[in-house]
Motif scaffolding. Structure first.
Motif, short mmCIF file in Angstrom:
data_model
loop_
_atom_site.label_atom_id
_atom_site.label_comp_id
_atom_site.label_asym_id
_atom_site.label_seq_id
_atom_site.Cartn_x
_atom_site.Cartn_y
_atom_site.Cartn_z
N ARG A 1 0.85 -1.20 0.00
CA ARG A 1 0.00 0.00 0.00
C ARG A 1 0.88 1.24 0.00
NH1 ARG A 1 -4.03 -0.02 4.94
NH2 ARG A 1 -4.69 1.87 3.85
N ALA B 1 2.38 4.71 1.09
CA ALA B 1 2.51 5.41 2.37
C ALA B 1 1.89 6.79 2.21
CB ALA B 1 3.97 5.54 2.75
N SER C 1 5.64 1.56 16.81
CA SER C 1 5.66 2.00 15.41
C SER C 1 7.04 2.51 15.01
CB SER C 1 4.63 3.10 15.19
OG SER C 1 4.88 4.20 16.05
N HIS D 1 2.17 1.68 8.06
CA HIS D 1 0.89 1.04 8.36
C HIS D 1 0.98 0.28 9.68
CE1 HIS D 1 0.27 2.25 4.28
NE2 HIS D 1 1.11 1.35 3.81
N ARG E 1 0.29 -1.43 12.99
CA ARG E 1 -0.97 -1.98 13.50
C ARG E 1 -0.77 -3.09 14.53
NH1 ARG E 1 0.19 -3.22 8.32
NH2 ARG E 1 -0.03 -5.38 7.58
#
Length: 199
Positions: A21, A23, A145, A176, A178
Motif C-alpha cells: 500500500r 505510504a 511504530s 501502516h 498496526r
C-alpha cells in the motif's frame, strides 16, 4: 588528539510503498557514518578514556550537524539510534567505547530534544559487514511504530584497523503500524504500566 577520519558515508532511504500500500507520507530513514582509524587496534589498552574523551565531542558534533542538515531540523526526526562496527584487529570494547559516552551521544540527543536513550549496536566485522542501526522513538521507548532498523554496508570499511561510527534517524514510524504499543501488552498481562517489573 583528534580522530583520523578516512571517509564519511551518508545513507538515505525514502519508502513510498510499504506492505503493498502507498505510504500517506513517505517513510524516510537516513544515517551518517564516519570511518575512523581505531587508535587501539592490534593491542590491549587498559585505559581507553583519553581517546574516548577526545574523540566523542568531535565526532558527536560533526555527525549531529550532518544529521540535522539531512533532516532539515531536529524536530523532523522522530526516531533515532547509533551504532559502531570495529574492524577485525580491534575489540568490540573499542566500538562500544566510541559511542557509549555522553560526550558523543548528548550532541545528538540535545539537537533533537530527545528524552529516550539512544538505541544501539556495537559489533565487529570485516569490510562490507552489515551495519545495523536500531531506532526507537526519541521521546517514547514503548512506541512500537518507531522500532526500526536501518541496514546498509560500506564496501571498503571497516578495514582491520578502523571503526565505523554511525548515527541514524527516521522521520516517522512504519507507515501502516498496526501491532499496538508496549503499554497495552503490559495491561493485558496485568503489569503496572509505570512499573513493568511489578506483577
Amino acid at each position: 588528539m583528534k580522530p583520523e577520519i578516512r571517509k564519511i558515508v551518508t545513507y538515505d532511504e525514502e519508502v513510498l510503498v510499504e506492505g503493498f500500500r502507498p505510504a500517506e507520507i513517505p517513510w524516510r530513514m537516513f544515517a551518517v557514518a564516519a570511518v575512523i582509524t581505531n587508535p587501539w587496534a592490534g593491542r590491549y589498552v587498559e585505559d581507553l578514556k583519553p581517546e574516548i574523551h577526545a574523540y566523542g565531542p568531535i565526532l558527536g558534533k560533526m555527525m549531529t550537524d550532518r544529521m540535522i542538515t539531512l533532516a532539515g531540523s531536529g524536530d523532523v526526526i522522530e526516531a533515532y539510534g547509533k551504532a559502531a562496527v570495529v574492524g577485525l584487529n580491534g575489540e568490540v570494547e573499542h566500538a562500544s567505547g566510541i559511542i557509549h559516552t555522553l560526550r558523543f551521544g548528548n550532541h545528538y540527543r540535545q539537537a533533537v530534544s530527545a528524552k529516550s536513550y539512544l538505541a544501539f549496536t556495537n559489533t565487529r566485522g570485516p569490510a562490507n559487514a552489515p551495519i545495523m542501526v536500531p531506532l526507537m522513538d526519541k521521546n517514547d521507548a514503548g512506541r512500537r511504530s518507531h522500532y526500526l532498523t536501518i541496514q546498509f554496508s560500506i564496501p571498503d570499511a571497516p578495514r582491520d584497523d578502523e571503526i565505523v561510527v554511525v548515527l541514524g534517524a527516521a522521520t516517522s514510524g512504519r507507515p501502516h503500524h498496526r501491532i499496538g504499543d508496549r503499554y497495552q501488552d503490559l495491561k493485558d498481562l496485568g503489569h503496572d504500566v509505570d512499573n513493568p517489573a511489578a506483577v
